[in-house]
Design a protein around this motif. Structure first.
Motif, PDB file in Angstrom:
ATOM      1  N   LEU A 128       0.828  -1.217   0.000  1.00 26.78           N
ATOM      2  CA  LEU A 128       0.000   0.000   0.000  1.00 26.78           C
ATOM      3  C   LEU A 128       0.858   1.262   0.000  1.00 26.78           C
ATOM      4  O   LEU A 128       0.506   2.259  -0.641  1.00 26.78           O
ATOM      5  CB  LEU A 128      -0.965  -0.004   1.191  1.00 26.78           C
ATOM      6  CG  LEU A 128      -2.160  -0.945   1.028  1.00 26.78           C
ATOM      7  CD1 LEU A 128      -3.006  -0.974   2.289  1.00 26.78           C
ATOM      8  CD2 LEU A 128      -3.023  -0.549  -0.165  1.00 26.78           C
ATOM      9  N   VAL A 165       0.920   3.836 -13.787  1.00 27.71           N
ATOM     10  CA  VAL A 165       0.002   3.487 -12.690  1.00 27.71           C
ATOM     11  C   VAL A 165      -0.584   2.090 -12.932  1.00 27.71           C
ATOM     12  O   VAL A 165      -0.722   1.292 -12.012  1.00 27.71           O
ATOM     13  CB  VAL A 165      -1.139   4.534 -12.566  1.00 27.71           C
ATOM     14  CG1 VAL A 165      -2.045   4.185 -11.390  1.00 27.71           C
ATOM     15  CG2 VAL A 165      -0.574   5.928 -12.374  1.00 27.71           C
ATOM     16  N   ALA A 223      -0.331  -1.088 -10.578  1.00 24.85           N
ATOM     17  CA  ALA A 223      -1.537  -1.752 -10.072  1.00 24.85           C
ATOM     18  C   ALA A 223      -1.459  -3.263 -10.323  1.00 24.85           C
ATOM     19  O   ALA A 223      -1.860  -4.060  -9.472  1.00 24.85           O
ATOM     20  CB  ALA A 223      -2.778  -1.167 -10.744  1.00 24.85           C
ATOM     21  N   ASP A 279     -16.209   2.500 -13.744  1.00 27.60           N
ATOM     22  CA  ASP A 279     -15.035   2.579 -12.870  1.00 27.60           C
ATOM     23  C   ASP A 279     -14.219   1.284 -12.958  1.00 27.60           C
ATOM     24  O   ASP A 279     -14.765   0.201 -12.764  1.00 27.60           O
ATOM     25  CB  ASP A 279     -15.526   2.796 -11.427  1.00 27.60           C
ATOM     26  CG  ASP A 279     -14.479   3.406 -10.538  1.00 27.60           C
ATOM     27  OD1 ASP A 279     -13.292   3.047 -10.680  1.00 27.60           O
ATOM     28  OD2 ASP A 279     -14.831   4.239  -9.690  1.00 27.60           O
ATOM     29  N   LEU A 280     -12.911   1.441 -13.233  1.00 29.47           N
ATOM     30  CA  LEU A 280     -12.068   0.248 -13.440  1.00 29.47           C
ATOM     31  C   LEU A 280     -11.122  -0.027 -12.273  1.00 29.47           C
ATOM     32  O   LEU A 280     -10.289  -0.922 -12.345  1.00 29.47           O
ATOM     33  CB  LEU A 280     -11.245   0.434 -14.721  1.00 29.47           C
ATOM     34  CG  LEU A 280     -12.060   0.713 -15.994  1.00 29.47           C
ATOM     35  CD1 LEU A 280     -11.146   0.976 -17.174  1.00 29.47           C
ATOM     36  CD2 LEU A 280     -13.002  -0.457 -16.300  1.00 29.47           C
ATOM     37  N   ASP A 309      -9.848  -1.591  -9.065  1.00 30.14           N
ATOM     38  CA  ASP A 309     -10.288  -2.800  -8.341  1.00 30.14           C
ATOM     39  C   ASP A 309      -9.404  -3.221  -7.175  1.00 30.14           C
ATOM     40  O   ASP A 309      -9.686  -4.220  -6.519  1.00 30.14           O
ATOM     41  CB  ASP A 309     -10.463  -3.979  -9.313  1.00 30.14           C
ATOM     42  CG  ASP A 309      -9.151  -4.503  -9.886  1.00 30.14           C
ATOM     43  OD1 ASP A 309      -8.094  -3.890  -9.624  1.00 30.14           O
ATOM     44  OD2 ASP A 309      -9.187  -5.528 -10.591  1.00 30.14           O
ATOM     45  N   ILE A 310      -8.354  -2.460  -6.906  1.00 29.77           N
ATOM     46  CA  ILE A 310      -7.434  -2.907  -5.846  1.00 29.77           C
ATOM     47  C   ILE A 310      -8.113  -2.863  -4.473  1.00 29.77           C
ATOM     48  O   ILE A 310      -8.052  -3.835  -3.712  1.00 29.77           O
ATOM     49  CB  ILE A 310      -6.143  -2.060  -5.859  1.00 29.77           C
ATOM     50  CG1 ILE A 310      -5.391  -2.304  -7.173  1.00 29.77           C
ATOM     51  CG2 ILE A 310      -5.256  -2.391  -4.665  1.00 29.77           C
ATOM     52  CD1 ILE A 310      -4.240  -1.357  -7.419  1.00 29.77           C
ATOM     53  N   MET A 364     -20.786  -2.036  -2.870  1.00 32.29           N
ATOM     54  CA  MET A 364     -20.353  -1.283  -4.053  1.00 32.29           C
ATOM     55  C   MET A 364     -19.145  -0.420  -3.727  1.00 32.29           C
ATOM     56  O   MET A 364     -19.125   0.291  -2.716  1.00 32.29           O
ATOM     57  CB  MET A 364     -21.488  -0.385  -4.547  1.00 32.29           C
ATOM     58  CG  MET A 364     -22.652  -1.156  -5.117  1.00 32.29           C
ATOM     59  SD  MET A 364     -23.934  -0.041  -5.751  1.00 32.29           S
ATOM     60  CE  MET A 364     -24.880   0.245  -4.266  1.00 32.29           C
ATOM     61  N   LEU A 404     -14.130   4.644  -7.012  1.00 31.04           N
ATOM     62  CA  LEU A 404     -12.903   5.427  -6.796  1.00 31.04           C
ATOM     63  C   LEU A 404     -12.932   6.779  -7.507  1.00 31.04           C
ATOM     64  O   LEU A 404     -12.027   7.586  -7.363  1.00 31.04           O
ATOM     65  CB  LEU A 404     -11.681   4.628  -7.276  1.00 31.04           C
ATOM     66  CG  LEU A 404     -10.858   3.861  -6.227  1.00 31.04           C
ATOM     67  CD1 LEU A 404     -10.013   4.797  -5.386  1.00 31.04           C
ATOM     68  CD2 LEU A 404     -11.751   3.047  -5.312  1.00 31.04           C
ATOM     69  N   THR A 449     -15.114  10.306  -8.489  1.00 32.09           N
ATOM     70  CA  THR A 449     -16.276  11.129  -8.120  1.00 32.09           C
ATOM     71  C   THR A 449     -17.357  11.020  -9.208  1.00 32.09           C
ATOM     72  O   THR A 449     -18.542  11.087  -8.911  1.00 32.09           O
ATOM     73  CB  THR A 449     -15.869  12.607  -7.941  1.00 32.09           C
ATOM     74  OG1 THR A 449     -15.011  12.967  -9.020  1.00 32.09           O
ATOM     75  CG2 THR A 449     -15.135  12.834  -6.644  1.00 32.09           C
ATOM     76  N   MET A 486     -23.908  -1.737   1.364  1.00 25.73           N
ATOM     77  CA  MET A 486     -22.725  -1.052   1.915  1.00 25.73           C
ATOM     78  C   MET A 486     -21.946  -0.407   0.768  1.00 25.73           C
ATOM     79  O   MET A 486     -21.775  -1.007  -0.293  1.00 25.73           O
ATOM     80  CB  MET A 486     -21.837  -2.048   2.647  1.00 25.73           C
ATOM     81  CG  MET A 486     -20.637  -1.390   3.303  1.00 25.73           C
ATOM     82  SD  MET A 486     -19.899  -2.449   4.558  1.00 25.73           S
ATOM     83  CE  MET A 486     -19.220  -3.723   3.561  1.00 25.73           C
ATOM     84  N   VAL A 487     -21.483   0.823   0.995  1.00 30.21           N
ATOM     85  CA  VAL A 487     -20.706   1.518  -0.033  1.00 30.21           C
ATOM     86  C   VAL A 487     -19.358   1.946   0.539  1.00 30.21           C
ATOM     87  O   VAL A 487     -19.213   2.149   1.738  1.00 30.21           O
ATOM     88  CB  VAL A 487     -21.466   2.751  -0.581  1.00 30.21           C
ATOM     89  CG1 VAL A 487     -22.714   2.333  -1.335  1.00 30.21           C
ATOM     90  CG2 VAL A 487     -21.824   3.743   0.532  1.00 30.21           C
ATOM     91  N   GLY A 538     -14.959   3.308  -0.816  1.00 29.12           N
ATOM     92  CA  GLY A 538     -14.031   3.773  -1.844  1.00 29.12           C
ATOM     93  C   GLY A 538     -13.566   5.174  -1.477  1.00 29.12           C
ATOM     94  O   GLY A 538     -14.295   5.899  -0.785  1.00 29.12           O
ATOM     95  N   THR A 598     -18.198   2.267   4.935  1.00 31.17           N
ATOM     96  CA  THR A 598     -17.014   1.916   5.725  1.00 31.17           C
ATOM     97  C   THR A 598     -15.768   2.410   4.992  1.00 31.17           C
ATOM     98  O   THR A 598     -15.695   2.372   3.765  1.00 31.17           O
ATOM     99  CB  THR A 598     -16.909   0.396   5.985  1.00 31.17           C
ATOM    100  OG1 THR A 598     -17.098  -0.304   4.757  1.00 31.17           O
ATOM    101  CG2 THR A 598     -17.923  -0.072   7.003  1.00 31.17           C
ATOM    102  N   PRO A 599     -14.772   2.905   5.738  1.00 32.17           N
ATOM    103  CA  PRO A 599     -13.619   3.555   5.105  1.00 32.17           C
ATOM    104  C   PRO A 599     -12.515   2.616   4.635  1.00 32.17           C
ATOM    105  O   PRO A 599     -11.678   3.004   3.821  1.00 32.17           O
ATOM    106  CB  PRO A 599     -13.082   4.463   6.219  1.00 32.17           C
ATOM    107  CG  PRO A 599     -13.496   3.793   7.486  1.00 32.17           C
ATOM    108  CD  PRO A 599     -14.777   3.079   7.209  1.00 32.17           C
ATOM    109  N   ALA A 636     -10.991  -1.838   4.246  1.00 29.04           N
ATOM    110  CA  ALA A 636     -11.391  -3.233   4.042  1.00 29.04           C
ATOM    111  C   ALA A 636     -11.697  -3.948   5.365  1.00 29.04           C
ATOM    112  O   ALA A 636     -12.651  -4.730   5.449  1.00 29.04           O
ATOM    113  CB  ALA A 636     -10.304  -3.973   3.271  1.00 29.04           C
TER     114      ALA A 636
END
Ligand code: B1M
Length: 214
Positions: free
Chosen positions: A42, A62, A66, A99-100, A102-103, A145, A148, A150, A175-176, A178, A195-196, A198
C-alpha cells in the motif's frame, strides 16, 4: 534497503514478478502479513498515487504498478484471510459502472472472505441492475459497491433506486465505500453502511448480517 522498502520500490516500478518473489520472501522470513500489506504494497501504491497527482507519472505507469500490487496481493491473500470464522452469509460485490479501479475492492473481498462470507465478485464496471440480479440469483445478504471516481459515485444511487423500484430495498443490506465516498454521501443516497477500509467493511458486514437475522 529493507525487504519491505524493496517491495514498495519494485511495485512503483511495476515489476510484478519481483514483487511476487519479494512478498513470498517476506512471508518466508516470517514478517507480519499486515506489515507487508501496509508498509510495502500500500505504501508503494500511495507513492504512485501522489506521483500521478503531481504529473510525475502517467496512466501506463500506474497501470503496471496496479498489476504488481494485485500480483503481490495474490501471494498475500491466504495469509490475510483469517481462518476459523463460521460462514456468515453471501455478499455480492463489485466496482460500479464506468469505474475500473479494483485494488481496494479486491482487498475488501479478501477481508469479507476472512469474515466468513461467500463472495460473488462481479469485477469492475458493474451496471447497477447487475448487483441486484446477482443478489436475487444467489440469495445474497449484502450488496457491496466500491467507487474510486467522483464521476462514478452516482451509480451507487442508481442501484439503490432500482432496488426501491423492484420492491427489494428491505431485502438487502447495502454497503458503499471507496476513496471519494463518505458517510454523508452514503446517508444521502440511502445506503445502510459506509465503511472507510477493508477491515471495517468486513467487520461491519458481519455485524449487519447477524443483526438482521436476530
Ligand atoms: Co486512477 N484515479 N484513474 N487509476 N487511480 C485515482 C482514483 C485518482 C484519485 C488519482 C488522482 O488524480 N490523484 C483519480 C480520481 C479523481 C477523482 O475522481 N476524484 C483517478 C483518475 C482521474 C483516473 C483516470 C480518470 C485517469 C485517466 O484516465 N486520465 C482513469 C479512470 C479509469 C476508470 O476507472 N474508468 C484512472 C485509471 C487508473 C488505472 C487503471 C491506471 C489504475 C487502476 C488499476 C486497478 O485498480 N486495477 C488507477 C489507480 C491505481 C489509481 C490510484 C493511483 C490508486 C488507487 C488504489 O488502488 N488505491 C488512485 C490515487 C489514490 O487513490 N491515491 C487513482 C489503493 C487501494 C487499496 O485503496 O481503492 O481507496 P482504495 O480502497 C480502500 C478504501 O477506499 C476502501 O478499502 C480499501 C482499502 O482498505 N474501500 C472500500 C474501497 N472500496 C470499498 C468498498 C467498501 C468499503 C471500503 O464497501 C463496499
Amino acid at each position: 534497503m529493507s525487504l519491505i522498502q524493496e517491495i514498495s520500490e519494485c511495485l512503483q516500478k511495476g515489476k510484478a514478478k519481483n514483487v511476487k518473489a519479494l512478498v513470498q520472501q517476506a512471508l518466508d522470513e516470517n514478517l507480519d502479513p499486515k506489515e507487508i500489506l501496509n508498509e510495502g504494497l500500500l505504501d508503494g501504491m500511495m507513492a504512485i498515487g501522489t506521483k500521478f497527482k503531481n504529473n510525475e507519472v502517467f496512466v501506463p505507469e500506474v497501470l503496471v504498478a496496479a498489476r504488481a500490487m494485485n500480483a503481490g496481493l495474490s501471494i498475500l491473500e491466504p495469509k490475510l484471510i483469517e481462518v476459523g470464522n463460521e460462514p456468515v452469509g453471501k455478499a455480492v460485490i463489485g466496482t460500479v459502472k464506468g469505474d475500473l479501479h479494483d485494488i481496494g475492492k479486491n482487498l475488501v473481498v479478501m477481508m469479507l472472505k476472512g469474515a466468513g462470507f461467500e463472495i460473488y465478485d462481479l469485477g469492475v464496471d458493474v451496471e447497477p441492475a447487475k448487483y441486484i440480479d446477482k443478489a436475487e440469483e444467489v440469495g445474497a445478504d449484502i450488496i457491496c459497491m466500491s467507487a474510486l471516481l467522483t464521476t462514478t459515485m452516482p451509480s451507487m444511487k442508481d442501484c439503490l433506486e432500482q432496488l426501491e423500484e423492484r420492491n427489494l430495498r428491505d431485502k438487502y443490506i447495502v454497503m458503499v465505500g471507496g476513496a471519494p465516498v463518505n458517510e454523508s454521501f452514503a446517508q444521502k443516497i440511502g445506503a445502510d453502511y459506509y465503511t472507510p477500509d477493508a477491515a471495517s467493511a468486513a467487520e461491519t458486514a458481519r455485524e449487519a448480517v447477524m443483526k438482521k437475522r436476530a
